[in-house]
Motif scaffolding. Structure first.
Motif, PDB file in Angstrom:
ATOM      1  N   MET A 187      -3.493  33.964 -10.766  1.00 52.60           N
ATOM      2  CA  MET A 187      -4.773  34.617 -10.900  1.00 52.60           C
ATOM      3  C   MET A 187      -5.500  33.969 -12.064  1.00 52.60           C
ATOM      4  O   MET A 187      -4.907  33.610 -13.072  1.00 52.60           O
ATOM      5  CB  MET A 187      -4.578  36.110 -11.153  1.00 52.60           C
ATOM      6  CG  MET A 187      -5.881  36.838 -11.358  1.00 52.60           C
ATOM      7  SD  MET A 187      -5.706  38.604 -11.604  1.00 52.60           S
ATOM      8  CE  MET A 187      -5.377  39.106  -9.936  1.00 52.60           C
ATOM      9  N   ASP A 188      -6.796  33.828 -11.936  1.00 48.62           N
ATOM     10  CA  ASP A 188      -7.616  33.243 -12.985  1.00 48.62           C
ATOM     11  C   ASP A 188      -8.152  34.332 -13.913  1.00 48.62           C
ATOM     12  O   ASP A 188      -8.543  35.403 -13.457  1.00 48.62           O
ATOM     13  CB  ASP A 188      -8.794  32.481 -12.381  1.00 48.62           C
ATOM     14  CG  ASP A 188      -8.351  31.235 -11.638  1.00 48.62           C
ATOM     15  OD1 ASP A 188      -7.288  30.692 -11.972  1.00 48.62           O
ATOM     16  OD2 ASP A 188      -9.074  30.791 -10.737  1.00 48.62           O
ATOM     17  N   PHE A 189      -8.149  34.015 -15.211  1.00 48.89           N
ATOM     18  CA  PHE A 189      -8.676  34.933 -16.215  1.00 48.89           C
ATOM     19  C   PHE A 189      -9.750  34.211 -17.020  1.00 48.89           C
ATOM     20  O   PHE A 189      -9.658  33.010 -17.255  1.00 48.89           O
ATOM     21  CB  PHE A 189      -7.560  35.412 -17.146  1.00 48.89           C
ATOM     22  CG  PHE A 189      -6.532  36.244 -16.455  1.00 48.89           C
ATOM     23  CD1 PHE A 189      -6.732  37.591 -16.255  1.00 48.89           C
ATOM     24  CD2 PHE A 189      -5.367  35.669 -15.988  1.00 48.89           C
ATOM     25  CE1 PHE A 189      -5.780  38.365 -15.608  1.00 48.89           C
ATOM     26  CE2 PHE A 189      -4.414  36.431 -15.338  1.00 48.89           C
ATOM     27  CZ  PHE A 189      -4.619  37.782 -15.150  1.00 48.89           C
ATOM     28  N   GLU A 190     -10.749  34.948 -17.458  1.00 52.41           N
ATOM     29  CA  GLU A 190     -11.883  34.380 -18.163  1.00 52.41           C
ATOM     30  C   GLU A 190     -11.812  34.724 -19.648  1.00 52.41           C
ATOM     31  O   GLU A 190     -11.608  35.883 -20.014  1.00 52.41           O
ATOM     32  CB  GLU A 190     -13.160  34.950 -17.561  1.00 52.41           C
ATOM     33  CG  GLU A 190     -14.413  34.246 -17.967  1.00 52.41           C
ATOM     34  CD  GLU A 190     -15.581  34.751 -17.154  1.00 52.41           C
ATOM     35  OE1 GLU A 190     -16.383  35.503 -17.732  1.00 52.41           O
ATOM     36  OE2 GLU A 190     -15.672  34.419 -15.963  1.00 52.41           O
ATOM     37  N   PHE A 191     -11.991  33.698 -20.490  1.00 56.01           N
ATOM     38  CA  PHE A 191     -11.984  33.871 -21.940  1.00 56.01           C
ATOM     39  C   PHE A 191     -13.173  33.145 -22.538  1.00 56.01           C
ATOM     40  O   PHE A 191     -13.658  32.166 -21.982  1.00 56.01           O
ATOM     41  CB  PHE A 191     -10.690  33.317 -22.550  1.00 56.01           C
ATOM     42  CG  PHE A 191      -9.458  34.016 -22.058  1.00 56.01           C
ATOM     43  CD1 PHE A 191      -9.076  35.223 -22.596  1.00 56.01           C
ATOM     44  CD2 PHE A 191      -8.704  33.472 -21.042  1.00 56.01           C
ATOM     45  CE1 PHE A 191      -7.958  35.885 -22.134  1.00 56.01           C
ATOM     46  CE2 PHE A 191      -7.577  34.119 -20.570  1.00 56.01           C
ATOM     47  CZ  PHE A 191      -7.204  35.324 -21.124  1.00 56.01           C
ATOM     48  N   VAL A 192     -13.616  33.609 -23.699  1.00 56.56           N
ATOM     49  CA  VAL A 192     -14.741  32.996 -24.400  1.00 56.56           C
ATOM     50  C   VAL A 192     -14.198  32.163 -25.552  1.00 56.56           C
ATOM     51  O   VAL A 192     -13.335  32.615 -26.307  1.00 56.56           O
ATOM     52  CB  VAL A 192     -15.716  34.087 -24.916  1.00 56.56           C
ATOM     53  CG1 VAL A 192     -16.831  33.479 -25.726  1.00 56.56           C
ATOM     54  CG2 VAL A 192     -16.274  34.876 -23.757  1.00 56.56           C
ATOM     55  N   CYS A 193     -14.727  30.954 -25.687  1.00 59.36           N
ATOM     56  CA  CYS A 193     -14.325  30.055 -26.772  1.00 59.36           C
ATOM     57  C   CYS A 193     -14.739  30.663 -28.110  1.00 59.36           C
ATOM     58  O   CYS A 193     -15.852  31.177 -28.259  1.00 59.36           O
ATOM     59  CB  CYS A 193     -14.980  28.692 -26.580  1.00 59.36           C
ATOM     60  SG  CYS A 193     -14.701  27.546 -27.950  1.00 59.36           S
ATOM     61  N   GLY A 194     -13.857  30.600 -29.085  1.00 58.83           N
ATOM     62  CA  GLY A 194     -14.150  31.121 -30.414  1.00 58.83           C
ATOM     63  C   GLY A 194     -15.077  30.233 -31.223  1.00 58.83           C
ATOM     64  O   GLY A 194     -15.573  30.649 -32.265  1.00 58.83           O
ATOM     65  N   TRP A 195     -15.336  29.011 -30.749  1.00 60.87           N
ATOM     66  CA  TRP A 195     -16.176  28.073 -31.490  1.00 60.87           C
ATOM     67  C   TRP A 195     -17.602  28.028 -30.946  1.00 60.87           C
ATOM     68  O   TRP A 195     -18.559  28.119 -31.704  1.00 60.87           O
ATOM     69  CB  TRP A 195     -15.572  26.671 -31.445  1.00 60.87           C
ATOM     70  CG  TRP A 195     -14.222  26.626 -32.061  1.00 60.87           C
ATOM     71  CD1 TRP A 195     -13.024  26.693 -31.427  1.00 60.87           C
ATOM     72  CD2 TRP A 195     -13.923  26.566 -33.454  1.00 60.87           C
ATOM     73  NE1 TRP A 195     -11.995  26.675 -32.335  1.00 60.87           N
ATOM     74  CE2 TRP A 195     -12.528  26.584 -33.585  1.00 60.87           C
ATOM     75  CE3 TRP A 195     -14.707  26.484 -34.593  1.00 60.87           C
ATOM     76  CZ2 TRP A 195     -11.901  26.533 -34.826  1.00 60.87           C
ATOM     77  CZ3 TRP A 195     -14.075  26.425 -35.823  1.00 60.87           C
ATOM     78  CH2 TRP A 195     -12.685  26.455 -35.926  1.00 60.87           C
ATOM     79  N   GLU A 219     -18.588  29.828 -27.915  1.00 61.48           N
ATOM     80  CA  GLU A 219     -18.822  30.995 -27.070  1.00 61.48           C
ATOM     81  C   GLU A 219     -19.052  30.654 -25.599  1.00 61.48           C
ATOM     82  O   GLU A 219     -19.653  31.422 -24.865  1.00 61.48           O
ATOM     83  CB  GLU A 219     -19.968  31.847 -27.629  1.00 61.48           C
ATOM     84  CG  GLU A 219     -19.654  32.390 -29.009  1.00 61.48           C
ATOM     85  CD  GLU A 219     -20.699  33.344 -29.542  1.00 61.48           C
ATOM     86  OE1 GLU A 219     -21.629  33.691 -28.804  1.00 61.48           O
ATOM     87  OE2 GLU A 219     -20.561  33.744 -30.707  1.00 61.48           O
ATOM     88  N   GLU A 220     -18.566  29.500 -25.158  1.00 65.55           N
ATOM     89  CA  GLU A 220     -18.639  29.121 -23.743  1.00 65.55           C
ATOM     90  C   GLU A 220     -17.487  29.793 -22.998  1.00 65.55           C
ATOM     91  O   GLU A 220     -16.402  29.963 -23.540  1.00 65.55           O
ATOM     92  CB  GLU A 220     -18.535  27.597 -23.594  1.00 65.55           C
ATOM     93  CG  GLU A 220     -18.670  27.101 -22.182  1.00 65.55           C
ATOM     94  CD  GLU A 220     -20.039  27.381 -21.573  1.00 65.55           C
ATOM     95  OE1 GLU A 220     -20.085  27.605 -20.355  1.00 65.55           O
ATOM     96  OE2 GLU A 220     -21.044  27.370 -22.308  1.00 65.55           O
ATOM     97  N   GLU A 221     -17.723  30.195 -21.739  1.00 64.21           N
ATOM     98  CA  GLU A 221     -16.678  30.834 -20.936  1.00 64.21           C
ATOM     99  C   GLU A 221     -15.698  29.784 -20.413  1.00 64.21           C
ATOM    100  O   GLU A 221     -16.107  28.715 -19.968  1.00 64.21           O
ATOM    101  CB  GLU A 221     -17.304  31.588 -19.768  1.00 64.21           C
ATOM    102  CG  GLU A 221     -18.131  32.764 -20.217  1.00 64.21           C
ATOM    103  CD  GLU A 221     -18.793  33.487 -19.056  1.00 64.21           C
ATOM    104  OE1 GLU A 221     -18.753  32.977 -17.923  1.00 64.21           O
ATOM    105  OE2 GLU A 221     -19.346  34.568 -19.295  1.00 64.21           O
ATOM    106  N   ASN A 222     -14.414  30.103 -20.498  1.00 64.41           N
ATOM    107  CA  ASN A 222     -13.345  29.244 -20.008  1.00 64.41           C
ATOM    108  C   ASN A 222     -12.486  30.058 -19.057  1.00 64.41           C
ATOM    109  O   ASN A 222     -12.247  31.241 -19.284  1.00 64.41           O
ATOM    110  CB  ASN A 222     -12.471  28.750 -21.167  1.00 64.41           C
ATOM    111  CG  ASN A 222     -13.196  27.754 -22.036  1.00 64.41           C
ATOM    112  OD1 ASN A 222     -13.050  26.562 -21.874  1.00 64.41           O
ATOM    113  ND2 ASN A 222     -14.013  28.236 -22.963  1.00 64.41           N
ATOM    114  N   VAL A 223     -11.989  29.424 -18.004  1.00 65.44           N
ATOM    115  CA  VAL A 223     -11.138  30.094 -17.029  1.00 65.44           C
ATOM    116  C   VAL A 223      -9.735  29.499 -17.130  1.00 65.44           C
ATOM    117  O   VAL A 223      -9.566  28.281 -17.067  1.00 65.44           O
ATOM    118  CB  VAL A 223     -11.699  29.931 -15.598  1.00 65.44           C
ATOM    119  CG1 VAL A 223     -10.758  30.540 -14.588  1.00 65.44           C
ATOM    120  CG2 VAL A 223     -13.063  30.574 -15.498  1.00 65.44           C
TER     121      VAL A 223
END
Length: 54
Positions: free
Chosen positions: A1-9, A11-15
């Motif tokens: 399953m894919d999960f979405e996170f935001v970059c701490g540097w 703020e771009e979305e990463n999967v």
């Protein structure tokens, strides 16, 4: 399953892909850190529960 996170540097979305674990397949394992596809910064995966990507 894919999960979405935001970059701490930047703020771009990463999967990230999480592999199923456990007897019922209701738990997922993810790496502790990930490299942002946009800026290349290393961010830490927060503690769950995680939001599935659409």
């Amino acid at each position: 399953m894919d999960f979405e996170f935001v970059c701490g540097w930047c703020e771009e979305e990463n999967v990230l892909y999480g592999e199923q674990t456990g007897f019922w397949g209701t738990r997922y394992t993810l790496p502790e850190t990930f490299e942002c596809w946009w800026c290349g910064g290393i961010s830490t995966v927060p503690d769950g529960p995680w939001t599935p990507a659409e």
